[in-house]
Motif scaffolding. Structure first.
Motif, mmCIF file in Angstrom:
data_model
loop_
_atom_site.group_PDB
_atom_site.id
_atom_site.type_symbol
_atom_site.label_atom_id
_atom_site.label_comp_id
_atom_site.label_asym_id
_atom_site.label_seq_id
_atom_site.Cartn_x
_atom_site.Cartn_y
_atom_site.Cartn_z
ATOM 1 N N THR A 169 46.267 64.578 5.466
ATOM 2 C CA THR A 169 47.105 63.417 5.177
ATOM 3 C C THR A 169 48.569 63.853 5.178
ATOM 4 O O THR A 169 48.879 65.027 5.396
ATOM 5 N N LEU A 278 51.086 50.635 4.358
ATOM 6 C CA LEU A 278 51.092 51.166 5.717
ATOM 7 C C LEU A 278 50.665 50.103 6.721
ATOM 8 O O LEU A 278 51.284 49.938 7.772
ATOM 9 N N LEU A 279 49.602 49.384 6.398
ATOM 10 C CA LEU A 279 49.135 48.320 7.297
ATOM 11 C C LEU A 279 50.181 47.209 7.405
ATOM 12 O O LEU A 279 50.392 46.639 8.473
ATOM 13 N N SER A 281 53.297 47.557 7.299
ATOM 14 C CA SER A 281 54.430 48.003 8.128
ATOM 15 C C SER A 281 54.055 48.104 9.605
ATOM 16 O O SER A 281 54.875 48.521 10.425
ATOM 17 N N GLY A 282 52.796 47.744 9.930
ATOM 18 C CA GLY A 282 52.366 47.742 11.322
ATOM 19 C C GLY A 282 51.610 48.982 11.754
ATOM 20 O O GLY A 282 51.318 49.150 12.939
ATOM 21 N N GLN A 283 51.256 49.858 10.794
ATOM 22 C CA GLN A 283 50.527 51.079 11.152
ATOM 23 C C GLN A 283 49.122 50.735 11.639
ATOM 24 O O GLN A 283 48.481 49.820 11.136
ATOM 25 N N ASP A 284 48.645 51.498 12.621
ATOM 26 C CA ASP A 284 47.320 51.277 13.188
ATOM 27 C C ASP A 284 46.237 51.518 12.139
ATOM 28 O O ASP A 284 46.287 52.500 11.397
ATOM 29 N N THR A 287 44.448 54.901 12.109
ATOM 30 C CA THR A 287 45.228 55.988 11.518
ATOM 31 C C THR A 287 45.116 55.952 10.000
ATOM 32 O O THR A 287 44.932 56.987 9.357
ATOM 33 N N VAL A 288 45.211 54.759 9.431
ATOM 34 C CA VAL A 288 45.075 54.606 7.981
ATOM 35 C C VAL A 288 43.686 55.034 7.537
ATOM 36 O O VAL A 288 43.518 55.678 6.503
#
Length: 321
Positions: A169, A278-279, A281-284, A287-288
């Motif tokens: 992480t 994280l999600l 903010s547009g994170q895949d 990946t999360v």
């Protein structure tokens, strides 16, 4: 039988062979004792599916325990029959686990996280910041070893996470310098203990045998050691264990109250907030999933239900009027 180890000693032996934690050992032994006492002290060999189901039903009805607690008791009994008594009984697969209610996790806003962290100081602040900044679980933070922090790559390797899996992480940039300063103090204490012919740390038996000098080496020390020495309940040795997770829980509860936040937040809420933010903010999502160590992306998907914009970005018709 004469010469046969006591049942609980057999349970402990099998747990330690599999390198389960001391917490698991204590919990499983306690459930086995309660199961034996439940039908007035009968040996588990003399019991079967009916007694197991009666015991679990009693926990739910009279004990009013949660589904997760009931399933924990069942896991302990399955371990007893399969791994300790070596009994392959047909009814083991027929015992039904309690269904956990589907609940959305409590999530803090970014502002609420900042308000809570502002109430904390020192290593408590640093650990809480790691919980939010890396998405680690509480026990993963307190068990973190020096060798698993990579400042160059800004990564943290989580060893033996849930399901006994390793993962990688992120190490937040904002925590690099505070963590380095903290480790300087920890190393000074460790060097002083080495001069006093102490300074060893707990390692699983297999590792301790393979690397006999490792318990004294700096790389294997806990990033967050306890303030005082204690006696290892398994080996009887006096050494410095990791930081007491209950202290973090107490301080966090006080911080939530001081920040005047009415949500039922715990240190684990910071992990939920990490994933949700994280999600958001547009994170895949894949990946999360990897950062959290989830085996199934469906587990990670639950955080899409608590995003501020809603899972589908739905705008209320009242707001369109």
């Amino acid at each position: 039988m004469d010469g046969q180890p006591r049942l609980l000693d057999q349970v402990r032996e099998q747990i330690r062979l599999r390198h389960y934690s001391i917490r698991t050992e204590r919990v499983y032994c306690e459930w086995v004792k309660r199961f034996i006492r439940f039908p007035r002290y009968r040996h588990p060999v003399e019991m079967g599916a009916a007694e197991v189901e009666a015991f679990l039903s009693d926990l739910a009805v009279r004990g009013n325990v949660s589904a997760s607690t009931q399933n924990q008791a069942l896991s302990a009994l399955l371990f007893l029959y399969k791994q300790v008594l070596k009994l392959e009984l047909a009814w083991l697969g027929e015992v039904v686990r309690a269904k956990k209610p589907s609940r959305l996790p409590v999530v803090l806003s970014i502002q609420e996280v900042q308000q809570i962290l502002a109430q904390l100081q020192g290593e408590i602040w640093l650990m809480a910041s790691l919980l939010y900044g890396s998405g680690m679980r509480l026990m993963e933070v307190v068990r973190l070893r020096v060798k698993d922090v990579d400042f160059g790559r800004k990564e943290i390797i989580v060893r033996d996470g849930k399901g006994m899996k390793d993962r990688v992480t992120i190490l937040p940039q904002r925590l690099v310098e505070p963590l380095k300063q903290h480790l300087q103090l920890v190393r000074a204490t460790h060097n002083a203990e080495l001069r006093a012919e102490r300074g060893d740390v707990y390692l699983p038996d297999a590792l301790a045998r393979k690397y006999p000098r490792a318990p004294w080496e700096w790389a294997w020390q806990y990033v967050f050691p306890a303030a005082a020495l204690s006696i290892d309940p398994r080996s009887g040795k006096t050494r410095r264990h990791h930081f007491d997770e209950k202290r973090i829980q107490r301080h966090f509860k006080l911080a939530v109250r001081a920040a005047d936040i009415e949500k039922l937040a715990t240190p684990h809420t910071l992990r939920h907030s990490f994933a949700t933010h994280l999600l958001g903010s547009g994170q895949d999502i894949r990946t999360v999933q990897e950062l959290l160590g989830h085996s199934d992306v469906k587990t990670t998907m639950i955080y899409t239900h608590v995003l501020n914009r809603g899972r589908l970005g739905v705008l209320s018709p009242l707001d369109r009027a």
